[in-house]
Scaffold this motif. Structure first.
Motif, PDB file in Angstrom:
ATOM      1  N   ARG A 108     -32.406 -27.258  47.603  1.00 48.79           N
ATOM      2  CA  ARG A 108     -33.639 -26.750  47.929  1.00 48.79           C
ATOM      3  C   ARG A 108     -34.784 -27.133  46.881  1.00 48.79           C
ATOM      4  NH1 ARG A 108     -33.385 -20.634  49.461  1.00 48.79           N
ATOM      5  NH2 ARG A 108     -33.130 -20.262  47.518  1.00 48.79           N
ATOM      6  N   PHE A 109     -35.743 -26.886  47.466  1.00 52.30           N
ATOM      7  CA  PHE A 109     -37.030 -27.225  46.610  1.00 52.30           C
ATOM      8  C   PHE A 109     -37.811 -25.876  46.541  1.00 52.30           C
ATOM      9  CE2 PHE A 109     -41.793 -28.162  45.858  1.00 52.30           C
ATOM     10  CZ  PHE A 109     -41.397 -28.518  44.475  1.00 52.30           C
ATOM     11  N   LEU A 110     -37.996 -25.186  45.445  1.00 54.25           N
ATOM     12  CA  LEU A 110     -38.658 -24.027  45.304  1.00 54.25           C
ATOM     13  C   LEU A 110     -39.886 -24.359  44.377  1.00 54.25           C
ATOM     14  CD1 LEU A 110     -35.815 -23.161  46.230  1.00 54.25           C
ATOM     15  CD2 LEU A 110     -36.367 -20.996  44.840  1.00 54.25           C
ATOM     16  N   GLU A 162     -34.002 -13.526  33.869  1.00 52.94           N
ATOM     17  CA  GLU A 162     -34.079 -12.945  35.601  1.00 52.94           C
ATOM     18  C   GLU A 162     -33.455 -14.340  36.279  1.00 52.94           C
ATOM     19  OE1 GLU A 162     -37.473  -9.809  36.382  1.00 52.94           O
ATOM     20  OE2 GLU A 162     -38.019 -11.868  36.066  1.00 52.94           O
ATOM     21  N   LEU A 163     -33.923 -15.392  35.812  1.00 56.12           N
ATOM     22  CA  LEU A 163     -33.280 -16.499  36.611  1.00 56.12           C
ATOM     23  C   LEU A 163     -31.825 -16.812  36.209  1.00 56.12           C
ATOM     24  CD1 LEU A 163     -34.877 -18.790  38.132  1.00 56.12           C
ATOM     25  CD2 LEU A 163     -34.478 -20.302  36.028  1.00 56.12           C
ATOM     26  N   ARG A 164     -31.465 -16.634  34.861  1.00 51.19           N
ATOM     27  CA  ARG A 164     -30.210 -16.842  34.586  1.00 51.19           C
ATOM     28  C   ARG A 164     -29.262 -15.840  35.398  1.00 51.19           C
ATOM     29  NH1 ARG A 164     -32.223 -16.069  28.944  1.00 51.19           N
ATOM     30  NH2 ARG A 164     -32.492 -18.021  28.105  1.00 51.19           N
ATOM     31  N   ASP A 165     -29.794 -14.515  35.617  1.00 48.88           N
ATOM     32  CA  ASP A 165     -28.853 -13.563  36.363  1.00 48.88           C
ATOM     33  C   ASP A 165     -28.817 -13.784  37.957  1.00 48.88           C
ATOM     34  OD1 ASP A 165     -28.856 -12.238  34.087  1.00 48.88           O
ATOM     35  OD2 ASP A 165     -30.431 -10.742  34.307  1.00 48.88           O
ATOM     36  N   ILE A 196     -32.454 -14.431  44.501  1.00 47.28           N
ATOM     37  CA  ILE A 196     -33.613 -15.207  44.164  1.00 47.28           C
ATOM     38  C   ILE A 196     -34.655 -15.116  45.150  1.00 47.28           C
ATOM     39  CG2 ILE A 196     -32.834 -17.603  44.765  1.00 47.28           C
ATOM     40  CD1 ILE A 196     -35.078 -16.931  41.762  1.00 47.28           C
ATOM     41  N   ASP A 197     -34.453 -15.587  46.626  1.00 50.23           N
ATOM     42  CA  ASP A 197     -35.430 -15.293  47.446  1.00 50.23           C
ATOM     43  C   ASP A 197     -35.951 -14.104  47.808  1.00 50.23           C
ATOM     44  OD1 ASP A 197     -35.103 -17.990  48.098  1.00 50.23           O
ATOM     45  OD2 ASP A 197     -33.599 -17.583  49.471  1.00 50.23           O
ATOM     46  N   ARG A 198     -35.050 -12.981  47.669  1.00 47.69           N
ATOM     47  CA  ARG A 198     -35.488 -11.555  47.542  1.00 47.69           C
ATOM     48  C   ARG A 198     -36.662 -11.148  46.632  1.00 47.69           C
ATOM     49  NH1 ARG A 198     -32.356  -7.394  46.361  1.00 47.69           N
ATOM     50  NH2 ARG A 198     -30.339  -8.805  46.504  1.00 47.69           N
ATOM     51  N   LEU A 199     -36.106 -11.589  45.298  1.00 54.79           N
ATOM     52  CA  LEU A 199     -37.035 -11.253  44.155  1.00 54.79           C
ATOM     53  C   LEU A 199     -38.381 -12.029  44.147  1.00 54.79           C
ATOM     54  CD1 LEU A 199     -36.497  -9.926  41.352  1.00 54.79           C
ATOM     55  CD2 LEU A 199     -35.743 -12.280  40.547  1.00 54.79           C
ATOM     56  N   LEU A 200     -38.374 -13.371  44.409  1.00 52.14           N
ATOM     57  CA  LEU A 200     -39.855 -14.119  44.962  1.00 52.14           C
ATOM     58  C   LEU A 200     -40.367 -13.368  45.851  1.00 52.14           C
ATOM     59  CD1 LEU A 200     -38.343 -17.546  44.208  1.00 52.14           C
ATOM     60  CD2 LEU A 200     -39.645 -16.202  42.400  1.00 52.14           C
ATOM     61  N   GLU A 226     -40.458 -10.064  46.862  1.00 50.87           N
ATOM     62  CA  GLU A 226     -40.819  -9.082  46.563  1.00 50.87           C
ATOM     63  C   GLU A 226     -42.113  -8.978  45.446  1.00 50.87           C
ATOM     64  OE1 GLU A 226     -36.455  -6.897  46.119  1.00 50.87           O
ATOM     65  OE2 GLU A 226     -37.678  -7.157  44.249  1.00 50.87           O
ATOM     66  N   ARG A 227     -42.122 -10.097  44.674  1.00 51.46           N
ATOM     67  CA  ARG A 227     -43.299 -10.473  43.761  1.00 51.46           C
ATOM     68  C   ARG A 227     -44.355 -11.219  44.475  1.00 51.46           C
ATOM     69  NH1 ARG A 227     -39.623 -11.251  38.329  1.00 51.46           N
ATOM     70  NH2 ARG A 227     -38.702  -9.160  38.607  1.00 51.46           N
ATOM     71  N   GLY A 228     -44.232 -11.557  45.826  1.00 51.60           N
ATOM     72  CA  GLY A 228     -45.263 -12.106  46.478  1.00 51.60           C
ATOM     73  C   GLY A 228     -45.676 -13.396  46.179  1.00 51.60           C
ATOM     74  N   VAL A 229     -44.580 -14.016  45.668  1.00 59.50           N
ATOM     75  CA  VAL A 229     -44.576 -15.615  45.220  1.00 59.50           C
ATOM     76  C   VAL A 229     -44.674 -16.505  46.706  1.00 59.50           C
ATOM     77  CG1 VAL A 229     -43.806 -17.501  44.078  1.00 59.50           C
ATOM     78  CG2 VAL A 229     -43.567 -14.927  43.136  1.00 59.50           C
ATOM     79  N   SER A 230     -45.747 -17.222  46.756  1.00 62.30           N
ATOM     80  CA  SER A 230     -45.858 -18.376  47.788  1.00 62.30           C
ATOM     81  C   SER A 230     -44.989 -19.382  47.381  1.00 62.30           C
ATOM     82  CB  SER A 230     -47.351 -18.623  48.201  1.00 62.30           C
ATOM     83  OG  SER A 230     -47.864 -17.740  48.502  1.00 62.30           O
ATOM     84  N   VAL A 231     -43.698 -19.725  47.759  1.00 58.09           N
ATOM     85  CA  VAL A 231     -43.032 -20.628  47.510  1.00 58.09           C
ATOM     86  C   VAL A 231     -43.063 -21.698  48.505  1.00 58.09           C
ATOM     87  CG1 VAL A 231     -40.450 -21.097  47.149  1.00 58.09           C
ATOM     88  CG2 VAL A 231     -41.171 -18.722  46.635  1.00 58.09           C
ATOM     89  N   VAL A 232     -43.176 -22.913  47.763  1.00 55.25           N
ATOM     90  CA  VAL A 232     -43.361 -24.121  48.630  1.00 55.25           C
ATOM     91  C   VAL A 232     -41.788 -24.809  48.631  1.00 55.25           C
ATOM     92  CG1 VAL A 232     -44.382 -26.396  48.770  1.00 55.25           C
ATOM     93  CG2 VAL A 232     -45.735 -24.700  47.668  1.00 55.25           C
ATOM     94  N   HIS A 233     -41.245 -24.652  49.893  1.00 59.77           N
ATOM     95  CA  HIS A 233     -39.952 -25.401  50.077  1.00 59.77           C
ATOM     96  C   HIS A 233     -40.355 -26.989  50.397  1.00 59.77           C
ATOM     97  CE1 HIS A 233     -37.727 -21.756  49.535  1.00 59.77           C
ATOM     98  NE2 HIS A 233     -38.694 -21.141  50.336  1.00 59.77           N
TER      99      HIS A 233
END
Ligand code: NAP
Length: 452
Positions: free
Chosen positions: A78-80, A96-99, A402-406, A408-415
């Protein structure tokens, strides 16, 4: 994405060539241990320095994008995009990423400039090649002052004799017609068309045998439509160490041969003059109008017999209202990653930082080599990861959050679909002016094109 106990989840941070090669090697595995890979990039688009470093007029080198693009279609990849990791602008920390993953591979490259460390370096008119390259390739974070500043410049000095210096010299020396077929954003093409730098001086602090450019790139300077290349034959007088370098290395021999041919050429009376100098080092950027550069004080250098070149004390000034420092890139640390500040690289043992954490590309080994060099480097990190997974050294299975975390933080992820929409939009913009693509440089416009 489902997580089975036999499938490890890996984050690759940086969607440049080394990150994409690493993701490719992991996702291609058909035997255990197997991997699913999220390729995370702070920008909304993939390809790193292939998009924002390789010169826009080098279409054949940039076409490696087609190979790299295919990695995004691999099952399990996947591309994030638009996900900055760590530091003050990060939406997620390194920890957080490591986790969130079984393993992380850091492949975020080297994006900053090296400094000259001489007086006047910060005067207005003195710029880093990294910044100029970011601007003309349409990087969303580029310094837009180039658009107003470049058209008033007439005399440029470029410090350094590597391939980036050649790129910058060529882009400044090309005519609007030569640049038109590129994918540079419209404002960049317009600015360069309005820019009339007549004198371009390129400075090598050692002799011509030690320049780090490659012959193909060097030769292109002699093929420009409206620029004369000038080399002083006196700069090509070689010391014994240079002679033996030429005897032992065909690349060096060819480079010097090209320079020799130019040193005998009569200028054609072209609009621009591109002068290549060797055996000179900048010792000061001279201030003219208050706060602005008006020249570069250079000192002649000479071989000292031990392989080094030293200043001779003989100085002179080359007038310049634009100084481009092209003396290499350096990486920057992210959060708590073990960092070698002297080299601008992450500490690792052949790509292994510790079990579960790896690195490859320029952030591992520094800014060197061609794009293909990153494949070998990426495979080194992948081999270490596979070995650690096989030996049970990874904290598997990591929580798939990761998806839930991003979100929750309102990040507009480009897939990947978002990137493909950007790609289509850029191709359509290009088609409207009869070229393959026009780079969208504005961050908001990229997100809009991605449908976000
Ligand atoms: P580079 O090849 O390392 O060249 C840096 C240049 O800066 C060298 O000439 C170096 O001279 C000089 N320099 C360093 N410190 C200096 C100082 N204090 N004063 C004066 N000169 C100084 O780096 P690059 O041009 O940034 O390229 C980075 C990598 O990208 C390279 O591997 C390059 O081949 C690659 N690249 C490839 C292409 C292509 O294939 N078309 C295009 C762009 C970049 P010394 O040798 O004396 O240290």
């Amino acid at each position: 994405m489902g997580v089975g106990t036999s499938t490890f989840r890996v984050a690759v941070v940086g969607a440049g060539p080394s990150g994409l090669y690493a993701a490719d090697a992991l996702a291609a595995r058909e035997e255990a241990p197997r991997f699913e890979v999220d390729i995370i990039d702070r920008l909304p688009v993939p390809f790193g320095l292939v998009r924002y470093g390789v010169a826009p007029d080098h279409a054949s080198i940039r076409s490696v994008r087609d190979t790299l693009e295919a990695v995004l279609d691999r099952p399990g990849v996947r591309f994030l995009g638009n996900v900055p990791v760590g530091g003050s602008g990060g939406v997620i920390t390194a920890q957080e990423l490591r986790d969130c993953y079984d393993a992380v591979i850091w492949t975020y490259g080297a994006s900053r400039d090296r400094r000259l460390g001489i007086p006047g370096e910060d005067l207005a008119g003195s710029v880093a090649a990294t910044d100029l390259v970011a601007w003309y390739t349409g990087h969303p974070d580029a310094d837009e002052h180039f658009s107003s500043f470049l058209p008033s410049r007439q005399r440029a000095v470029i410090v350094g004799v590597g391939n980036v210096a050649v790129d910058v010299a060529r882009i400044l020396a090309k005519t609007p017609a030569e640049l038109a077929p590129t994918d540079m954003p419209p404002h960049v093409l317009e600015t360069l068309a309005d820019t009339d730098v007549r004198q371009i001086h390129v400075l090598g602090r050692r002799g011509p045998a030690w320049a780090s450019w490659t012959t193909k790139e060097l030769r292109e300077l002699g093929e420009l439509a409206d620029a004369d290349v000038v080399v002083d034959p006196a700069d090509l007088v070689l010391d014994p160490a240079s002679e033996s370098a030429i005897a032992g290395d065909r690349l060096i021999a060819r480079n010097v041969e090209v320079l020799r041919a130019w040193s005998h050429r009569e200028p054609r009376g072209a609009r621009r003059t591109l002068s290549l100098h060797f055996g000179v080092r900048p010792v000061e950027l001279v201030e003219g109008p208050p706060g602005s550069v008006s020249g570069v004080r250079i000192e002649r250098t000479a071989p000292d017999g031990t392989g080094s070149w030293r200043g001779t004390g003989e100085t002179s000034v080359i007038e310049a209202d634009l100084v481009v420092r092209s003396v290499g890139y350096r990486g920057v640390p992210i959060d708590d990653l073990p960092f070698d500040d002297a080299h601008g690289t992450i500490h690792s043992d052949a790509g292994r930082i510790r079990p579960g954490e790896y690195t490859a590309g320029w952030i591992r080994r520094g800014p060197s080599g061609i794009i293909g060099t990153n494949k070998k480097c990426a495979l080194g990190a992948v081999d270490a990861l596979v070995a650690d997974a096989t030996d049970g050294l990874l904290p598997h299975p990591a929580p798939d959050r990761i998806d839930r975390l991003l979100a929750e933080r309102g990040v507009s992820v480009v897939h990947t679909e978002g990137w493909r929409a950007i790609d289509r939009a850029e191709r359509e913009l290009g088609a409207a002016r009869g070229v393959e693509r026009t780079t969208i440089s504005d961050h908001t416009a990229l997100l809009r094109a991605a449908g976000l």
